[in-house]
Design a protein around this motif. Structure first.
Motif, PDB file in Angstrom:
ATOM      1  N   LEU A  39      84.950  31.469   8.408  1.00 45.47           N
ATOM      2  CA  LEU A  39      84.004  30.409   8.735  1.00 45.47           C
ATOM      3  C   LEU A  39      83.228  30.740  10.005  1.00 45.47           C
ATOM      4  O   LEU A  39      82.028  30.452  10.098  1.00 45.47           O
ATOM      5  CB  LEU A  39      84.729  29.073   8.892  1.00 45.47           C
ATOM      6  N   ASP A  40      83.877  31.352  10.976  1.00 48.46           N
ATOM      7  CA  ASP A  40      83.162  31.752  12.180  1.00 48.46           C
ATOM      8  C   ASP A  40      82.046  32.731  11.838  1.00 48.46           C
ATOM      9  O   ASP A  40      80.915  32.602  12.323  1.00 48.46           O
ATOM     10  CB  ASP A  40      84.139  32.391  13.179  1.00 48.46           C
ATOM     11  N   ALA A  41      82.350  33.706  10.987  1.00 58.91           N
ATOM     12  CA  ALA A  41      81.348  34.694  10.587  1.00 58.91           C
ATOM     13  C   ALA A  41      80.204  34.055   9.816  1.00 58.91           C
ATOM     14  O   ALA A  41      79.054  34.510   9.896  1.00 58.91           O
ATOM     15  CB  ALA A  41      82.002  35.782   9.736  1.00 58.91           C
ATOM     16  N   THR A  42      80.501  32.988   9.075  1.00 55.99           N
ATOM     17  CA  THR A  42      79.492  32.337   8.240  1.00 55.99           C
ATOM     18  C   THR A  42      78.660  31.338   9.021  1.00 55.99           C
ATOM     19  O   THR A  42      77.423  31.340   8.943  1.00 55.99           O
ATOM     20  CB  THR A  42      80.166  31.632   7.054  1.00 55.99           C
ATOM     21  N   VAL A  43      79.316  30.475   9.778  1.00 54.31           N
ATOM     22  CA  VAL A  43      78.618  29.398  10.490  1.00 54.31           C
ATOM     23  C   VAL A  43      77.603  29.952  11.479  1.00 54.31           C
ATOM     24  O   VAL A  43      76.510  29.398  11.649  1.00 54.31           O
ATOM     25  CB  VAL A  43      79.638  28.480  11.194  1.00 54.31           C
ATOM     26  N   LEU A  71      79.868  28.475  20.466  1.00 50.52           N
ATOM     27  CA  LEU A  71      78.660  28.110  19.726  1.00 50.52           C
ATOM     28  C   LEU A  71      78.971  27.370  18.433  1.00 50.52           C
ATOM     29  O   LEU A  71      78.252  26.440  18.059  1.00 50.52           O
ATOM     30  CB  LEU A  71      77.838  29.366  19.433  1.00 50.52           C
ATOM     31  N   THR A  72      80.045  27.763  17.732  1.00 51.26           N
ATOM     32  CA  THR A  72      80.382  27.054  16.502  1.00 51.26           C
ATOM     33  C   THR A  72      80.822  25.629  16.805  1.00 51.26           C
ATOM     34  O   THR A  72      80.514  24.698  16.050  1.00 51.26           O
ATOM     35  CB  THR A  72      81.483  27.793  15.725  1.00 51.26           C
ATOM     36  N   GLY A  73      81.536  25.439  17.915  1.00 51.43           N
ATOM     37  CA  GLY A  73      81.946  24.099  18.303  1.00 51.43           C
ATOM     38  C   GLY A  73      80.770  23.238  18.723  1.00 51.43           C
ATOM     39  O   GLY A  73      80.699  22.045  18.382  1.00 51.43           O
ATOM     40  N   LYS A  74      79.835  23.832  19.436  1.00 51.33           N
ATOM     41  CA  LYS A  74      78.636  23.104  19.845  1.00 51.33           C
ATOM     42  C   LYS A  74      77.829  22.682  18.621  1.00 51.33           C
ATOM     43  O   LYS A  74      77.347  21.550  18.524  1.00 51.33           O
ATOM     44  CB  LYS A  74      77.782  23.987  20.759  1.00 51.33           C
ATOM     45  N   ALA A  75      77.694  23.609  17.660  1.00 44.92           N
ATOM     46  CA  ALA A  75      76.963  23.301  16.434  1.00 44.92           C
ATOM     47  C   ALA A  75      77.673  22.229  15.620  1.00 44.92           C
ATOM     48  O   ALA A  75      77.035  21.402  14.964  1.00 44.92           O
ATOM     49  CB  ALA A  75      76.788  24.575  15.596  1.00 44.92           C
TER      50      ALA A  75
END
Length: 276
Positions: free
Chosen positions: A193-197, A65-69
């Motif tokens: 960053l994963d936790a934040t994004v 999901l972070t990569g897609k975003a």
């Protein structure tokens, strides 16, 4: 170690950034790699990483999901390579500790200019963070605070750390991933960053999933189940199959409280104090 003759002469400050729609363009006195570098987006939550290993990014942040975003420009990621700011022909970034001791320390006159570039790129409210084992421990509340701003600039340390004068000069916040020591800040940066994004609007696509997960309400999350209804003689708790939403909510809260009380007495104490 470098000698004084290696130290470059002072250079004029780079021109300020200009914004053209959502694209942000800024001049720099240091050449950048143009091929393969995504254009910066104005008014988009942005993470800037100061690191000796820019190739480590986006890493896992480029997946799921972070990569897609990231591809959909819901957030942006920029890396600032510390090596080009190094001193002398060998681009040294570190030196021996003042007063003696093992290891090496990242130089103030190397890290300072890199921070200046990061701050020049920043738009809106941003946080300047040094990933340090002596810092305040990262938690969900901090992730929410970061997500509410315009972005963060993370300094990934190496060796024995960075010159203390840099921390003092820029009033840098020190943040730790946990009570252990890593070889550098890159892994910690990706975790934070994963936790934040994932808290940014539209990244998860389901706000309820954020509200129900561990730490969001001061409790660890309740157990989760899915098909099949029975597996290796273990059945899903009947209340979850009842369709009674009120009873399901009560069961989830009760089990979350039990798990938190057993596994994290510190969290349980904070939760009880907040309830009072």
């Amino acid at each position: 170690m470098s000698n004084p003759s290696d130290t470059p002469a002072p250079q004029p400050a780079a021109p300020a950034a200009r914004s053209h729609g959502r694209k942000s363009i800024s001049a720099t006195l240091r050449p950048r790699v143009l091929m393969g570098e995504a254009p910066r987006l104005a008014r988009v939550w942005t993470a800037r990483i100061i690191t000796l290993f820019p190739e480590a990014f986006p890493g896992v942040l480029g997946e799921s999901l972070t990569g897609k975003a990231l591809k959909e420009e819901a957030w942006a990621l920029e890396t600032i390579d510390l090596r080009p700011y190094g001193i002398g022909k060998h681009k040294n970034v570190d030196d021996t500790p003042a007063g003696g001791g093992a290891g090496m320390v990242i130089r103030a006159d190397v890290l300072g200019p890199a921070i200046d570039e990061a701050l020049a790129r920043a738009k809106g409210r941003t946080r300047l963070i040094y990933l340090s084992p002596r810092g305040r421990r990262f938690d969900q509340a901090m992730a929410r605070d970061w997500a509410a701003g315009g972005g963060v600039t993370l300094i990934c340390g190496r060796f024995e750390g960075i010159d203390e004068r840099v921390i003092e000069e820029y009033r840098i916040e020190e943040v730790s991933l946990g009570d252990f020591v890593l070889t550098g800040g890159e892994i910690a940066a990706q975790a934070m960053l994963d936790a934040t994004v994932r808290l940014l609007p539209g990244v998860l696509g389901n706000a309820e999933s954020i509200e129900d997960e561990s730490h969001s309400a001061g409790l660890l999350e309740h157990p989760q189940y899915t098909r099949p209804a029975e597996w290796k003689g273990r059945a899903i708790p009947p209340v979850l199959m009842s369709g009674h939403h009120g009873k399901i909510a009560q069961w989830r809260l009760a089990t979350a409280e039990d798990i938190t009380r057993q596994r994290r007495p510190d969290m349980w104490a904070d939760y009880q104090n907040r309830e009072d």
